[in-house]
Design a protein around this motif. Structure first.
Motif: not given
Length: 458
Positions: A326-327, A329-331, A333-334
């Motif tokens: 999740d972390r 994918n968060d980076y 997506n940013r």
């Protein structure tokens, strides 16, 4: 004939609506059971009007109608939610819930398993919902619940409690936000402060969401945008929301926040609160550049900081689990959000057809991506824009670019990671993501929303 002149007919219509509602729900449940299942008879008994209404009057205590919700502030917060009719709020010049008037959407919080009771109370008969009739003590609505007046009144009291305060006073919680607000003259005197516990104005958020959805994707704004591109007059203004952000409430379970939040898919729009800033650095950098996937992208927005934070996170060798994924994918997506924002800024900043200038040496797929309006007058360019598989090539470039950044610290990054970065970009369906941006462009250019190729469609 008015309602006052036809009370018997109104009772009959309300009871018919209740019967249809219960039968529809019963049939949905029965369709999942085989014909010989003994539970079918039990379910049929549960959905008899008297039995179901008795149970609903008990379960309604598990939910509450609100205009201001706490869980949107923190999903684990426990405390007071409020239901305040906007038409009864004091008027003031600041934009707020008081502007909603009578036509506001109330929200519901509590046990998601009891939301069927709320749907029941929102049944509309003769242009008015059942809950409003019960709140106004409409005799026909009360009698429609049961011929037994005592029982009907008990159920009415239970159902209208949906919009009433559930406890004496109000309560906050350690996980809710609180702030001291200066109300007096002396900032050094504690007695001159009020302690405020802000709640999420969910009814106002719903109204804002509906307006933004219509302004961004509605037919009227689409026609106005087309008129602006073609230099024609149009009766409506073009509505745009620069620097729009999206906050997701509730994660994968938006229903745990509230009913309206679930209907919005957890989306809560945040309007840009800063004045626009003109930045001409990106356009100047595009001449004599073969690709924006290099210094141009690294200098845009917070791309460099996000890449550095991503590398720092990976250097800590996090365990291979769902939290780490999740972390990561968060980076990613940013970075995708920054990429989409950069493309939008380039399109706004430069004139249509700028990629035809001899000073532009961008790769062809990047010209198609960054200068779509050239397709309005350049037939060959339009043909390529419509039929070429340039989106996949942009995904290829993004995957390679991110791999190159990561290889500065991790030499093992390769084909598997490249495919994942590319997939994240091409399948990004976020409200401000790559796919939504591409669909918006295809709408503006009156192109089909599927992406055709010369060999078929994909």
């Amino acid at each position: 004939m008015s309602e006052a002149q036809d009370p018997a007919g109104r009772i009959h219509r309300i009871r018919d609506a209740i019967t249809i509602f219960l039968n529809d729900r019963l049939q949905t449940k029965l369709s999942k059971l085989p014909e010989e299942d003994p539970k079918r008879e039990e379910l049929a008994a549960q959905y008899q009007p008297a039995a179901w209404l008795e149970d609903a009057a008990r379960r309604v205590r598990q939910i509450q109608a609100v205009t201001h919700a706490l869980k949107a502030v923190h999903p684990d917060a426990r405390g007071t939610n409020l239901y305040v009719d906007p038409s009864r709020m004091a008027p003031h010049p600041v934009v707020g819930s008081h502007l909603l008037g009578d036509g506001f959407a109330s929200d519901v919080v509590g046990n998601a398993a009891a939301l069927d009771v709320y749907k029941f109370l929102k049944l509309e008969v003769d242009g008015r919902v059942l809950l409003d009739r019960l709140l106004e003590d409409d005799p026909a609505a009360v009698q429609a619940l049961s011929d037994d007046e005592t029982r009907a009144r008990e159920w009415q009291a239970a159902f209208v409690s949906l919009v009433q305060a559930r406890e004496e006073g109000v309560a906050s919680h350690t996980l809710s936000k609180q702030m001291y607000w200066l109300t007096g003259e002396d900032a050094a005197d504690d007695a001159h402060y009020h302690l405020l516990a802000p709640l999420y104005a969910t009814s106002l958020a719903q109204s804002v969401h509906e307006i933004l959805q219509e302004d961004r994707f509605g037919e009227a704004n689409k026609a106005a945008r087309a008129a602006r591109r073609e230099g024609r007059e149009h009766e409506d203004a073009v509505r745009d929301y620069p620097a729009l952000a999206v906050r997701k409430l509730g994660g994968t379970k938006p229903q745990n926040i509230s009913q309206l939040n679930s209907e919005r898919g957890g989306i809560s729009y945040l309007l840009g609160s800063l004045p626009p800033q003109w930045d001409s650095s990106v356009p100047r950098q595009l001449w004599s550049v073969t690709s924006v996937f290099g210094p141009v992208l690294m200098r845009y927005g917070n791309v460099r900081g996000t890449v550095q934070a991503f590398l720092y996170f990976l250097e800590k060798d996090p365990p291979p689990n769902a939290k780490t994924r999740d972390r990561v994918n968060d980076y990613v997506n940013r970075l995708i959000d920054e990429l989409v924002a950069m493309a939008s800024e380039i399109r706004r900043s430069l004139p249509k057809g700028w990629t035809a200038d001899p000073r532009c040496v961008l790769a062809h797929e990047e010209r198609l991506w960054l200068d779509p309006w050239r397709a309005e007058k350049d037939e060959e360019f339009r043909s390529d824009w419509l039929f070429m598989d340039w989106p996949a090539k942009i995904g290829h470039r993004f995957g390679n670019w991110l791999n190159e950044r990561l290889k500065t610290k991790f030499s093992y990054v390769g084909e598997v990671e490249y495919r994942h970065w590319k997939k994240e970009l091409l399948l990004d369906e976020d409200e401000i993501g790559w796919a939504r941006d591409l669909h918006g462009l295809r709408t503006d250019l009156d192109a089909p929303h599927y992406i055709p190729t010369r060999r078929g469609t994909v």
